[in-house]
Write a protein that holds these residues in place. Structure first.
Motif, short mmCIF file in Angstrom:
data_model
loop_
_atom_site.label_atom_id
_atom_site.label_comp_id
_atom_site.label_asym_id
_atom_site.label_seq_id
_atom_site.Cartn_x
_atom_site.Cartn_y
_atom_site.Cartn_z
N GLY A 37 0.83 -1.21 0.00
CA GLY A 37 0.00 0.00 0.00
C GLY A 37 0.86 1.25 0.00
O GLY A 37 0.58 2.21 -0.73
N TRP A 38 1.91 1.26 0.85
CA TRP A 38 2.84 2.40 0.87
C TRP A 38 3.46 2.57 -0.52
O TRP A 38 3.54 3.68 -1.05
CB TRP A 38 3.95 2.18 1.90
N LEU A 39 3.88 1.45 -1.13
CA LEU A 39 4.53 1.51 -2.43
C LEU A 39 3.61 2.10 -3.50
O LEU A 39 4.01 2.97 -4.27
CB LEU A 39 5.01 0.12 -2.86
N GLU A 40 2.36 1.63 -3.53
CA GLU A 40 1.42 2.13 -4.53
C GLU A 40 1.17 3.63 -4.37
O GLU A 40 1.13 4.38 -5.34
CB GLU A 40 0.10 1.36 -4.48
N LYS A 41 1.04 4.09 -3.13
CA LYS A 41 0.84 5.53 -2.88
C LYS A 41 2.10 6.33 -3.23
O LYS A 41 2.01 7.43 -3.78
CB LYS A 41 0.43 5.75 -1.42
N PHE A 42 3.27 5.79 -2.90
CA PHE A 42 4.54 6.45 -3.25
C PHE A 42 4.66 6.60 -4.76
O PHE A 42 5.02 7.66 -5.27
CB PHE A 42 5.72 5.63 -2.70
N LYS A 43 4.35 5.53 -5.50
CA LYS A 43 4.43 5.57 -6.95
C LYS A 43 3.42 6.58 -7.52
O LYS A 43 3.75 7.34 -8.44
CB LYS A 43 4.19 4.18 -7.53
N LEU A 44 2.23 6.61 -6.98
CA LEU A 44 1.21 7.54 -7.44
C LEU A 44 1.63 9.00 -7.19
O LEU A 44 1.51 9.85 -8.07
CB LEU A 44 -0.12 7.24 -6.74
N ARG A 45 2.16 9.26 -5.99
CA ARG A 45 2.61 10.63 -5.66
C ARG A 45 3.73 11.12 -6.55
O ARG A 45 3.85 12.31 -6.84
CB ARG A 45 3.11 10.68 -4.20
N ASN A 46 4.59 10.19 -7.00
CA ASN A 46 5.78 10.58 -7.75
C ASN A 46 5.70 10.28 -9.24
O ASN A 46 6.70 10.41 -9.95
CB ASN A 46 7.01 9.90 -7.13
N GLY A 47 4.54 9.88 -9.71
CA GLY A 47 4.37 9.63 -11.14
C GLY A 47 5.17 8.44 -11.65
O GLY A 47 5.62 8.44 -12.79
N ILE A 48 5.34 7.44 -10.81
CA ILE A 48 6.10 6.25 -11.19
C ILE A 48 5.11 5.17 -11.61
O ILE A 48 4.17 4.87 -10.89
CB ILE A 48 6.96 5.75 -10.01
N LYS A 49 5.32 4.61 -12.81
CA LYS A 49 4.43 3.57 -13.34
C LYS A 49 5.27 2.44 -13.91
O LYS A 49 6.40 2.66 -14.33
CB LYS A 49 3.56 4.13 -14.46
N LEU A 50 4.70 1.26 -13.93
CA LEU A 50 5.32 0.15 -14.63
C LEU A 50 5.08 0.39 -16.12
O LEU A 50 3.95 0.49 -16.57
CB LEU A 50 4.69 -1.17 -14.20
N ARG A 51 6.15 0.54 -16.88
CA ARG A 51 6.01 0.87 -18.29
C ARG A 51 6.69 -0.20 -19.13
O ARG A 51 7.71 -0.75 -18.76
CB ARG A 51 6.65 2.22 -18.59
N LYS A 52 6.12 -0.44 -20.29
CA LYS A 52 6.68 -1.40 -21.22
C LYS A 52 7.67 -0.69 -22.12
O LYS A 52 7.41 0.41 -22.59
CB LYS A 52 5.55 -2.02 -22.05
N PHE A 53 8.82 -1.32 -22.35
CA PHE A 53 9.81 -0.75 -23.25
C PHE A 53 9.34 -0.97 -24.68
O PHE A 53 8.88 -2.04 -25.04
CB PHE A 53 11.17 -1.40 -23.07
N HIS A 54 9.48 0.05 -25.53
CA HIS A 54 9.09 -0.04 -26.93
C HIS A 54 10.28 0.31 -27.81
O HIS A 54 11.08 1.16 -27.48
CB HIS A 54 7.94 0.93 -27.25
N GLY A 55 10.36 -0.34 -28.94
CA GLY A 55 11.40 -0.03 -29.91
C GLY A 55 12.75 -0.55 -29.49
O GLY A 55 12.90 -1.27 -28.52
N ASP A 56 13.76 -0.16 -30.25
CA ASP A 56 15.12 -0.60 -29.95
C ASP A 56 16.12 0.55 -29.95
O ASP A 56 17.31 0.33 -30.02
CB ASP A 56 15.55 -1.69 -30.94
N SER A 57 15.63 1.78 -29.82
CA SER A 57 16.54 2.93 -29.85
C SER A 57 17.47 2.95 -28.65
O SER A 57 18.53 3.56 -28.72
CB SER A 57 15.75 4.24 -29.93
N GLY A 58 17.11 2.28 -27.57
CA GLY A 58 17.99 2.22 -26.40
C GLY A 58 19.22 1.38 -26.66
O GLY A 58 20.18 1.42 -25.88
N SER A 59 19.23 0.60 -27.74
CA SER A 59 20.37 -0.25 -28.08
C SER A 59 21.39 0.47 -28.95
O SER A 59 22.44 -0.08 -29.23
CB SER A 59 19.89 -1.49 -28.83
N VAL A 60 21.08 1.66 -29.39
CA VAL A 60 21.93 2.38 -30.33
C VAL A 60 22.98 3.19 -29.58
O VAL A 60 22.69 3.85 -28.58
CB VAL A 60 21.07 3.32 -31.22
#
Length: 132
Positions: free
Chosen positions: A39-62
């Motif tokens: 519960g603390w973690l979910e509220k902390f993430k909500l307060r700070n705009g932290i979300k589980l996000r999926k990586f897209h594309g391959d530009s991070g490999s360049v």
């Protein structure tokens, strides 16, 4: 905590909820009443705009450093001199999922999902470059 997360992200680290809880417990060891619950973690993430996000594309490999770019430009210039401007093409391939249907819909009530078709063909697109 947010400073640590920003530092880890800037270094390219991949973080999970369990890693955030472990860091919070380590940081809060002087506060015995602090539990770092889900519960603390979910509220902390909500307060700070932290979300589980999926990586897209391959530009991070360049590799974007200046030396790599300079080396690439020199190599391409030599290839163009070797083969001539009439033989310079730009090509890329893409997959066409011709039986694909949308996976999201605007609706008034929940609907069951369906298995998505993965039938596809590859398409090569090519353009002749004219530098003149």
């Amino acid at each position: 905590m947010i400073t640590w997360i920003n530092l880890m992200e800037s270094s390219g680290a991949i973080l999970s909820d369990s890693m955030l809880i472990a860091k919070a417990l380590k940081s809060g060891k002087n506060f015995p009443e602090f539990k770092a619950s889900r519960g603390w973690l979910e509220k902390f993430k909500l307060r700070n705009g932290i979300k589980l996000r999926k990586f897209h594309g391959d530009s991070g490999s360049v590799n974007h450093d200046e030396k790599s770019i300079t080396d690439f430009n020199e190599t391409m210039s030599l290839k163009i001199e070797q083969y001539g401007l009439d033989n310079v093409y730009n090509a890329d391939e893409t997959g066409v999922f011709y039986k694909a249907i949308p996976s999201k819909s605007v609706c008034t009530k929940s609907r069951p999902g369906i298995k998505l078709s993965k039938d596809r063909f590859s398409l090569l697109l090519c353009k002749l470059f004219w530098f003149r």
